[in-house]
Motif scaffolding. Structure first.
Motif, PDB file in Angstrom:
ATOM      1  N   GLY A 208       0.787  -1.231   0.000  1.00 27.26           N
ATOM      2  CA  GLY A 208       0.000   0.000   0.000  1.00 27.26           C
ATOM      3  C   GLY A 208       0.816   1.277   0.000  1.00 27.26           C
ATOM      4  O   GLY A 208       0.262   2.357   0.234  1.00 27.26           O
ATOM      5  N   GLU A 209       2.107   1.179  -0.314  1.00 28.30           N
ATOM      6  CA  GLU A 209       2.969   2.364  -0.260  1.00 28.30           C
ATOM      7  C   GLU A 209       2.471   3.480  -1.169  1.00 28.30           C
ATOM      8  O   GLU A 209       2.503   4.660  -0.806  1.00 28.30           O
ATOM      9  CB  GLU A 209       4.399   1.965  -0.657  1.00 28.30           C
ATOM     10  N   GLU A 210       1.978   3.111  -2.344  1.00 27.85           N
ATOM     11  CA  GLU A 210       1.475   4.105  -3.305  1.00 27.85           C
ATOM     12  C   GLU A 210       0.314   4.896  -2.707  1.00 27.85           C
ATOM     13  O   GLU A 210       0.262   6.133  -2.801  1.00 27.85           O
ATOM     14  CB  GLU A 210       1.019   3.403  -4.584  1.00 27.85           C
ATOM     15  N   TYR A 211      -0.620   4.195  -2.068  1.00 27.17           N
ATOM     16  CA  TYR A 211      -1.806   4.853  -1.513  1.00 27.17           C
ATOM     17  C   TYR A 211      -1.460   5.680  -0.279  1.00 27.17           C
ATOM     18  O   TYR A 211      -2.001   6.771  -0.085  1.00 27.17           O
ATOM     19  CB  TYR A 211      -2.864   3.802  -1.169  1.00 27.17           C
ATOM     20  N   LEU A 212      -0.548   5.161   0.531  1.00 29.82           N
ATOM     21  CA  LEU A 212      -0.145   5.898   1.731  1.00 29.82           C
ATOM     22  C   LEU A 212       0.578   7.192   1.367  1.00 29.82           C
ATOM     23  O   LEU A 212       0.442   8.213   2.061  1.00 29.82           O
ATOM     24  CB  LEU A 212       0.750   5.026   2.617  1.00 29.82           C
ATOM     25  N   GLU A 213       1.335   7.149   0.273  1.00 29.58           N
ATOM     26  CA  GLU A 213       2.040   8.348  -0.180  1.00 29.58           C
ATOM     27  C   GLU A 213       1.046   9.395  -0.679  1.00 29.58           C
ATOM     28  O   GLU A 213       1.159  10.589  -0.367  1.00 29.58           O
ATOM     29  CB  GLU A 213       3.021   7.985  -1.290  1.00 29.58           C
ATOM     30  N   LYS A 214       0.043   8.951  -1.432  1.00 28.65           N
ATOM     31  CA  LYS A 214      -0.991   9.881  -1.909  1.00 28.65           C
ATOM     32  C   LYS A 214      -1.792  10.444  -0.742  1.00 28.65           C
ATOM     33  O   LYS A 214      -2.156  11.622  -0.728  1.00 28.65           O
ATOM     34  CB  LYS A 214      -1.920   9.163  -2.892  1.00 28.65           C
ATOM     35  N   PHE A 215      -2.055   9.589   0.238  1.00 29.11           N
ATOM     36  CA  PHE A 215      -2.777  10.042   1.426  1.00 29.11           C
ATOM     37  C   PHE A 215      -1.976  11.118   2.149  1.00 29.11           C
ATOM     38  O   PHE A 215      -2.530  12.136   2.595  1.00 29.11           O
ATOM     39  CB  PHE A 215      -3.024   8.857   2.374  1.00 29.11           C
ATOM     40  N   LYS A 223      -5.673  17.435  10.885  1.00 31.92           N
ATOM     41  CA  LYS A 223      -5.800  17.037  12.278  1.00 31.92           C
ATOM     42  C   LYS A 223      -6.736  15.835  12.417  1.00 31.92           C
ATOM     43  O   LYS A 223      -7.794  15.786  11.814  1.00 31.92           O
ATOM     44  CB  LYS A 223      -6.349  18.216  13.096  1.00 31.92           C
ATOM     45  N   GLY A 224      -6.313  14.854  13.236  1.00 33.34           N
ATOM     46  CA  GLY A 224      -7.192  13.741  13.583  1.00 33.34           C
ATOM     47  C   GLY A 224      -7.446  12.741  12.483  1.00 33.34           C
ATOM     48  O   GLY A 224      -8.466  12.056  12.483  1.00 33.34           O
ATOM     49  N   VAL A 225      -6.496  12.617  11.529  1.00 35.09           N
ATOM     50  CA  VAL A 225      -6.652  11.645  10.447  1.00 35.09           C
ATOM     51  C   VAL A 225      -5.324  10.923  10.232  1.00 35.09           C
ATOM     52  O   VAL A 225      -4.287  11.553  10.083  1.00 35.09           O
ATOM     53  CB  VAL A 225      -7.072  12.320   9.120  1.00 35.09           C
ATOM     54  N   LYS A 226      -5.362   9.577  10.240  1.00 36.29           N
ATOM     55  CA  LYS A 226      -4.176   8.778   9.974  1.00 36.29           C
ATOM     56  C   LYS A 226      -4.559   7.665   9.006  1.00 36.29           C
ATOM     57  O   LYS A 226      -5.740   7.425   8.756  1.00 36.29           O
ATOM     58  CB  LYS A 226      -3.614   8.174  11.270  1.00 36.29           C
ATOM     59  N   ALA A 227      -3.552   6.957   8.475  1.00 37.07           N
ATOM     60  CA  ALA A 227      -3.844   5.887   7.522  1.00 37.07           C
ATOM     61  C   ALA A 227      -2.875   4.728   7.681  1.00 37.07           C
ATOM     62  O   ALA A 227      -1.710   4.904   8.043  1.00 37.07           O
ATOM     63  CB  ALA A 227      -3.796   6.418   6.088  1.00 37.07           C
TER      64      ALA A 227
END
Length: 357
Positions: A208-215, A223-227
Motif C-alpha cells: 500500500g505504499e502508493e496509496y499511503l504516499e498519496k494520502f 488534524k485527527g486523520v491517519k492511515a
C-alpha cells in the motif's frame, strides 16, 4: 474504546472486521441497513503479560476495544440516517477504502480508485453533519428570536459557526471549538468531529505504499486523520490460524505486525490514549485513559467512588518496577512514590489508589 467501521459497499469492510475480531461475520450484508456486527478485542500489551508472570494473579484483564461494523455506504451523496445512528456513538471511525482488484467483486463506481472513494466518504460525513446542523437551527430559530433561553442563543451561535465550516467542506475536527461550545455540541455526535483511521484494503502482497504516499500528500497535515494499509483477505486468513501457524504465515508473506495490533496501536495514538496498570494477587489489569489525565480522574476509570474519595496515589513506572520486580524493593529504593490528585498519569504507570468514601 468503541470504533465504528464504515466504507463503501464491497470495500472489504466486514472482512477486516473479521480479521480484527476473529469472528466469521457474513460479508456483503449491505442489503440490510440495520444489520450490525459487533466484537470486542483484547488490547495486546506485553507489559501486562510480564506483570502477570511476576504477580501470578487469579486473573489478567486486558483493556478492550469494541468494533462496530455497519452496512456499506451507497456512495450516492448522503449516508443513510440509519447508518449514522449506528456509528455516531463511537469514539473514532475506521474508514475502509478499497484498494484491491477483483473482477468478481463489483465496485459502486465501477473502477478501483482509493483516493476518489476516500474523498467521497469524507464529503458524505460533511453532508451528514450539515443535515443535523440545519435541522437543529430551524428548531432553535423561534426561541432565539424571543431570547427567552440564553443557553439556546449560545447553542444557535455555535451551530452557525460550524455551519460555515461545513459549507466550506471543512471537517469540524479541524476548527477551533472552545470548551463551552464543545459541551453544547457533544450530544450531536458529529461524524466530522471524530478522529478517522483510514484503512487501505490492498491486494495480496501489496504494502500500500502508493496509496499511503498519496494520502500523505492530501491529508498529511490534517488534524485527527491517519492511515494504514493492510490486505484484509490475508489478515482474515491469519486470524483463523493457531499461534504457531500464524508466525509461519506472517513470515511467508513478510507481515511484521498483525492488522489487529497495528490498528489498535494507531487508534490509541489517534485518540491520544494511554494505559496504566493495577496489580496484585487477585488481578493484574490495564486501564485506558486520555493522555494528560490527572490521578484523581484516572481513579474514576476504575470506580467513581475511588475518584470521589481520592486521597493519594502510590505510583511506580513500569520501567522502574521491572528492574526490581518487587513493589517492596521499589519502595526501599525510592522508585515508588506518593502523588496527589493533580499528578498527570504517564503511559505505563503502575498505580495503587488510596481513597476513603
Amino acid at each position: 474504546m468503541k470504533i465504528g467501521l464504515i466504507g463503501l459497499k464491497q470495500s472489504g469492510k466486514t472482512t477486516i472486521f473479521n480479521a480484527l475480531t476473529g469472528q466469521e461475520a457474513e460479508t456483503g450484508f449491505g442489503a440490510n441497513k440495520l444489520q450490525v456486527n459487533m466484537g470486542n478485542v483484547k488490547v495486546p500489551d506485553s507489559r501486562l503479560d510480564t506483570l502477570t508472570e511476576i504477580f501470578n494473579p487469579k486473573r489478567k484483564v486486558n483493556a478492550t476495544v469494541e468494533y462496530v461494523d455497519v452496512a456499506g455506504v451507497e456512495g450516492e451523496g448522503s449516508i443513510d440516517p440509519a447508518l449514522v445512528n449506528q456509528i455516531k456513538v463511537t469514539d473514532a471511525l475506521l474508514v475502509v477504502v478499497r484498494a484491491f482488484h477483483d473482477d468478481g467483486v463489483f465496485h459502486p463506481f465501477n473502477t478501483v480508485d482509493p483516493m476518489r472513494d476516500l474523498q467521497n466518504l469524507m464529503e458524505e460525513f460533511i453532508i451528514s453533519d450539515q443535515v443535523i446542523v440545519e435541522n437543529r437551527l430551524k428548531k432553535l430559530e423561534k426561541s432565539v428570536k424571543s431570547k427567552k433561553d440564553p443557553n439556546e442563543v449560545k447553542e444557535y451561535e455555535a451551530l452557525l459557526k460550524i455551519k460555515d465550516a461545513l459549507e466550506n467542506l471543512t471537517p469540524l475536527r479541524e476548527i477551533d471549538i472552545d470548551p463551552v461550545e464543545m459541551k453544547m455540541l457533544r450530544g450531536f455526535q458529529f461524524l466530522t468531529l471524530k478522529p478517522v483511521l483510514v484503512v487501505f484494503n490492498t491486494d495480496e502482497g501489496d504494502n500500500g505504499e502508493e496509496y499511503l504516499e498519496k494520502f500523505k500528500e492530501e491529508y498529511g497535515d490534517k488534524k485527527g486523520v491517519k492511515a494504514v494499509a493492510i490486505s484484509g483477505k490475508i489478515e482474515e486468513e491469519i486470524s483463523r490460524l493457531e499461534d504457531e501457524d500464524k508466525e509461519m504465515f506472517m513470515e511467508e508473506y513478510g507481515i511484521k505486525t498483525l492488522a489487529r495490533d497495528l490498528i489498535i496501536r494507531e487508534s490509541y495514538s489517534l485518540l491520544g490514549l494511554i494505559s496504566f496498570f493495577t496489580v496484585g494477587e487477585d488481578e493484574c489489569r490495564a486501564w485506558t485513559i486520555k493522555d494528560g489525565t490527572n490521578a484523581q480522574k484516572a481513579a474514576g476509570a476504575i470506580h467513581s467512588d475511588i475518584e470521589r474519595g481520592f486521597i493519594r496515589a502510590e505510583v511506580v513506572h513500569y520501567n522502574d518496577f521491572i528492574q526490581e520486580k518487587s513493589l517492596v524493593k521499589c519502595k526501599e529504593k525510592g522508585l515508588l512514590r506518593l502523588e496527589g490528585k493533580d499528578y498527570i498519569v504517564k503511559d505505563g504507570d503502575i498505580i495503587n489508589f488510596r481513597f476513603n468514601v
